[in-house]
Design an enzyme around this catalytic site. Sequence first.
Site, mmCIF file in Angstrom:
data_model
loop_
_atom_site.group_PDB
_atom_site.id
_atom_site.type_symbol
_atom_site.label_atom_id
_atom_site.label_comp_id
_atom_site.label_asym_id
_atom_site.label_seq_id
_atom_site.Cartn_x
_atom_site.Cartn_y
_atom_site.Cartn_z
ATOM 1 N N GLU A 1 86.016 23.918 52.637
ATOM 2 C CA GLU A 1 86.958 23.012 53.278
ATOM 3 C C GLU A 1 86.218 21.997 54.134
ATOM 4 O O GLU A 1 85.091 22.233 54.571
ATOM 5 C CB GLU A 1 87.957 23.769 54.172
ATOM 6 C CG GLU A 1 89.101 24.431 53.437
ATOM 7 C CD GLU A 1 88.970 25.933 53.403
ATOM 8 O OE1 GLU A 1 89.835 26.581 52.806
ATOM 9 O OE2 GLU A 1 87.988 26.454 53.968
ATOM 10 N N SER A 2 86.892 20.878 54.359
ATOM 11 C CA SER A 2 86.475 19.883 55.343
ATOM 12 C C SER A 2 87.692 19.567 56.196
ATOM 13 O O SER A 2 88.828 19.621 55.722
ATOM 14 C CB SER A 2 85.975 18.605 54.672
ATOM 15 O OG SER A 2 84.816 18.854 53.888
#
Length: 308
Positions: free
Chosen positions: A47-48
């Site tokens: 994820e970011s």
Amino acid sequence: MQTLPFYIVDVFANTPYRGNQLAVFLNAAGLTTQQMLQIAQEIGFAESSFILSDQGTQENFEVKIFTVEYEVPFAGHPTLGTAYVIQQFLLQKPVPELSLQLKVGSIPVTLAYSGDRPNFLMMRQMNPTFQDPLPKKEIAEVMGLPLTAIHPDFPVQEVSTGLPFLIIPLQTLTDIQQLTLHPEKVLAFLQRHGLYKTQRPDALTVAFYFFCPETYTPDHQVNARMLALENGRIIEDAATGSANGCLLSYLLKHQYFGKDHLKLLVEQGYEIHRNATVKVSGSVSGDQYDINVGGQVQLIAKGEWYVR
């Protein structure tokens, strides 16, 4: 050309280069959803996160979280890693608690310090929801193990505290190590049981969270692995805070350890050499759960991102 400052941190990591990697982008209010997704795909982490609001002294920040496939309403390691970056680089002062405004709602994070840096962060997750148990025989076929690998006394069950996971109780560490998931079998299983993104109101594919009571490290109580179908392939997450909230909820609901209150250390990521330690603590009273998940965050890098 516009640039965004960003930071890379390792979450649920007692030392650098362990746990789960996260890229945190500041000043992201001007980005479109498509731009955020493209950046998440380019960075390539599980994820970011994107901090939309910089409210100065107010400990309340709007954040979006993306996998390489889509935006998610909640995720655990991005919540803690983003809170760390907010404290260090936006607030720049010690605060005991701050809140992230995510798609799922407000998630409070408490911070403990060593000097001027947080050395432990803990988030409180939302009250869990539980779905009907699923057939163990089908799960055994999907994961390439005999039915006896699944604990006979506890169900295979979807749980969500904002992001859904199928919690699967295995018997031994050997069972955890020998998991073999094939994308075609996983997709067929998910579609058969309405767990695939195109079949669900939340548009999220349910991931698998396997656990067992045998561990690599003596002071840990649970070993776990998260495997998911993403963009047509099986990916493994090094440390999954949202899944650990679901796991804790499951353990409390089914009295796995014979208690209605628990404090445990969960190890994850050992099979992909990203050893992570997740602390879970909580309790249940009736249908109300107190679900807390925490760990350490390591600052790895900072830079500027060119926006195109």
